[in-house]
Design an enzyme around this catalytic site. Structure first.
Site, PDB file in Angstrom:
ATOM      1  N   ASP A 296       0.862  -1.172   0.000  1.00  0.00           N
ATOM      2  CA  ASP A 296       0.000   0.000   0.000  1.00  0.00           C
ATOM      3  C   ASP A 296       0.904   1.228   0.000  1.00  0.00           C
ATOM      4  O   ASP A 296       2.118   1.120  -0.151  1.00  0.00           O
ATOM      5  CB  ASP A 296      -0.988  -0.033   1.179  1.00  0.00           C
TER       6      ASP A 296
ATOM      7  N   CYS B 234       3.023  -3.177   4.071  1.00  0.00           N
ATOM      8  CA  CYS B 234       2.133  -2.072   4.432  1.00  0.00           C
ATOM      9  C   CYS B 234       2.723  -1.392   5.657  1.00  0.00           C
ATOM     10  O   CYS B 234       3.885  -1.603   5.978  1.00  0.00           O
ATOM     11  CB  CYS B 234       0.695  -2.559   4.643  1.00  0.00           C
ATOM     12  N   GLY B 235       1.957  -0.575   6.334  1.00  0.00           N
ATOM     13  CA  GLY B 235       2.485   0.166   7.473  1.00  0.00           C
ATOM     14  C   GLY B 235       2.975  -0.739   8.589  1.00  0.00           C
ATOM     15  O   GLY B 235       4.110  -0.638   9.041  1.00  0.00           O
ATOM     16  N   THR B 236       2.112  -1.668   9.025  1.00  0.00           N
ATOM     17  CA  THR B 236       2.471  -2.570  10.121  1.00  0.00           C
ATOM     18  C   THR B 236       2.564  -4.027   9.693  1.00  0.00           C
ATOM     19  O   THR B 236       3.078  -4.849  10.441  1.00  0.00           O
ATOM     20  CB  THR B 236       1.443  -2.492  11.268  1.00  0.00           C
ATOM     21  N   GLY B 237       2.022  -4.356   8.541  1.00  0.00           N
ATOM     22  CA  GLY B 237       1.925  -5.743   8.109  1.00  0.00           C
ATOM     23  C   GLY B 237       0.641  -6.405   8.566  1.00  0.00           C
ATOM     24  O   GLY B 237       0.223  -7.419   8.028  1.00  0.00           O
TER      25      GLY B 237
ATOM     26  N   GLY C 109      -2.703  -5.234   8.662  1.00  0.00           N
ATOM     27  CA  GLY C 109      -3.844  -5.132   7.761  1.00  0.00           C
ATOM     28  C   GLY C 109      -3.686  -6.026   6.551  1.00  0.00           C
ATOM     29  O   GLY C 109      -4.630  -6.704   6.124  1.00  0.00           O
TER      30      GLY C 109
END
Length: 148
Positions: A8, A65-68, A70
């Site tokens: 993303d 993604c940001g944290t993995g 999602g």
């Protein structure tokens, strides 16, 4: 290895580093987006990655993604996918060895580029164990997929 890679907008900057690393190692990589840092809905990228894994055009998938988290949630909604968040080398390897994970999710806001590459190397270097306990448990996961 044939791989599919997606991110993303939060994972977009790290994805470029990952793509370069994978290509330098000689892997065949299909990049399914995103292609810039404009906001994108991660479930759409997860669908593109999981689709390639499920149709056999990719052996394994990588989502950034940001944290993995999602990305992992979205990927695990898809029948036939076993996705895991990998933020340490041991888990990135063992998730394949014990659980036959086929999609690794990495949080670009959690790990830096050097660790991300180590995680990916561990994930891609791992093979599913022949141990009957692990095989039985993954077969149970397949059965759970079929109960959906």
């Amino acid at each position: 290895m044939r791989l599919v890679l997606g991110s993303d907008h939060a994972g977009f900057p790290l994805k470029a580093t990952v793509l370069d690393h994978l290509q330098r190692l000689g892997h065949e990589v299909r990049d399914v987006g995103s292609y810039d840092d404009k906001p994108v809905d991660f479930p759409e990228i997860a669908q593109a990655v999981t689709g390639a894994v499920n149709d056999g055009s990719a052996e394994r998938g990588l989502l950034v993604c940001g944290t993995g988290v999602g990305a992992s949630i979205a990927a695990n909604k898809v029948k036939g996918i076993r996705a895991a968040v990998g933020h340490d080398v041991h888990s990135a390897h063992q998730c394949v060895e014990h659980d036959d994970v086929n999609v690794l999710c990495i949080g670009a806001q959690i790990v830096g580029p050097w660790l991300a590459l180590d995680l990916i190397d561990a994930f891609l270097g791992a093979e599913f164990s022949t141990d009957e306990d692990f095989r039985r448990r993954v077969a149970m996961l397949h059965d759970m997929d079929n109960d959906r």
